[in-house]
Design a protein around this motif. Structure first.
Motif, mmCIF file in Angstrom:
data_model
loop_
_atom_site.group_PDB
_atom_site.id
_atom_site.type_symbol
_atom_site.label_atom_id
_atom_site.label_comp_id
_atom_site.label_asym_id
_atom_site.label_seq_id
_atom_site.Cartn_x
_atom_site.Cartn_y
_atom_site.Cartn_z
ATOM 1 N N ARG A 104 1.384 -8.660 -2.810
ATOM 2 C CA ARG A 104 -0.023 -8.753 -2.416
ATOM 3 C C ARG A 104 -0.575 -10.169 -2.597
ATOM 4 O O ARG A 104 -1.270 -10.686 -1.715
ATOM 5 C CB ARG A 104 -0.874 -7.786 -3.227
ATOM 6 C CG ARG A 104 -0.616 -6.342 -2.916
ATOM 7 C CD ARG A 104 -1.578 -5.471 -3.726
ATOM 8 N NE ARG A 104 -1.246 -4.080 -3.660
ATOM 9 C CZ ARG A 104 -1.606 -3.267 -2.672
ATOM 10 N NH1 ARG A 104 -2.293 -3.729 -1.659
ATOM 11 N NH2 ARG A 104 -1.279 -1.987 -2.711
ATOM 12 N N PRO A 114 -2.638 -4.433 -7.638
ATOM 13 C CA PRO A 114 -3.335 -5.525 -6.941
ATOM 14 C C PRO A 114 -2.776 -6.917 -7.264
ATOM 15 O O PRO A 114 -2.892 -7.819 -6.461
ATOM 16 C CB PRO A 114 -4.777 -5.415 -7.434
ATOM 17 C CG PRO A 114 -4.922 -3.999 -7.870
ATOM 18 C CD PRO A 114 -3.571 -3.586 -8.392
ATOM 19 N N ASP A 148 0.836 -1.209 0.000
ATOM 20 C CA ASP A 148 0.000 0.000 0.000
ATOM 21 C C ASP A 148 0.867 1.253 0.000
ATOM 22 O O ASP A 148 0.605 2.198 -0.751
ATOM 23 C CB ASP A 148 -0.926 0.028 1.215
ATOM 24 C CG ASP A 148 -2.061 -0.977 1.121
ATOM 25 O OD1 ASP A 148 -2.309 -1.515 0.017
ATOM 26 O OD2 ASP A 148 -2.695 -1.231 2.169
#
Length: 72
Positions: free
Chosen positions: A27, A22, A16
């Motif tokens: 992640r 994503p 982040d």
């Protein structure tokens, strides 16, 4: 997703902060590890110890490759 492991939370916080996509390995490996940890610790275990350790190893490696830190 709420991250319950220290490793998963740390990986997503860094992703982040750095604005990673994503689908970035940091992640996806954090999500995979969180899912394995939840399955391993569930009342009806759905992930074996081998599965949990494999997910941990992949997450740790993604962390190490991204940060440049040691694997151990």
């Amino acid at each position: 997703m709420t991250y319950k492991t220290n490793l998963g939370a740390k990986m997503v916080a860094l992703a982040d902060a750095d604005g990673l996509a994503p689908n970035h390995a940091l992640r996806t490996r954090a999500d995979e590890f969180e899912s394995a940890a939840a399955g391993f610790s569930a009342d009806k275990q759905t992930v074996s110890a081998k599965g949990l350790l494999g997910a941990w190893a992949r997450a740790t490696r993604a962390w190490s490759e991204y940060t440049g830190g040691p694997l151990i």
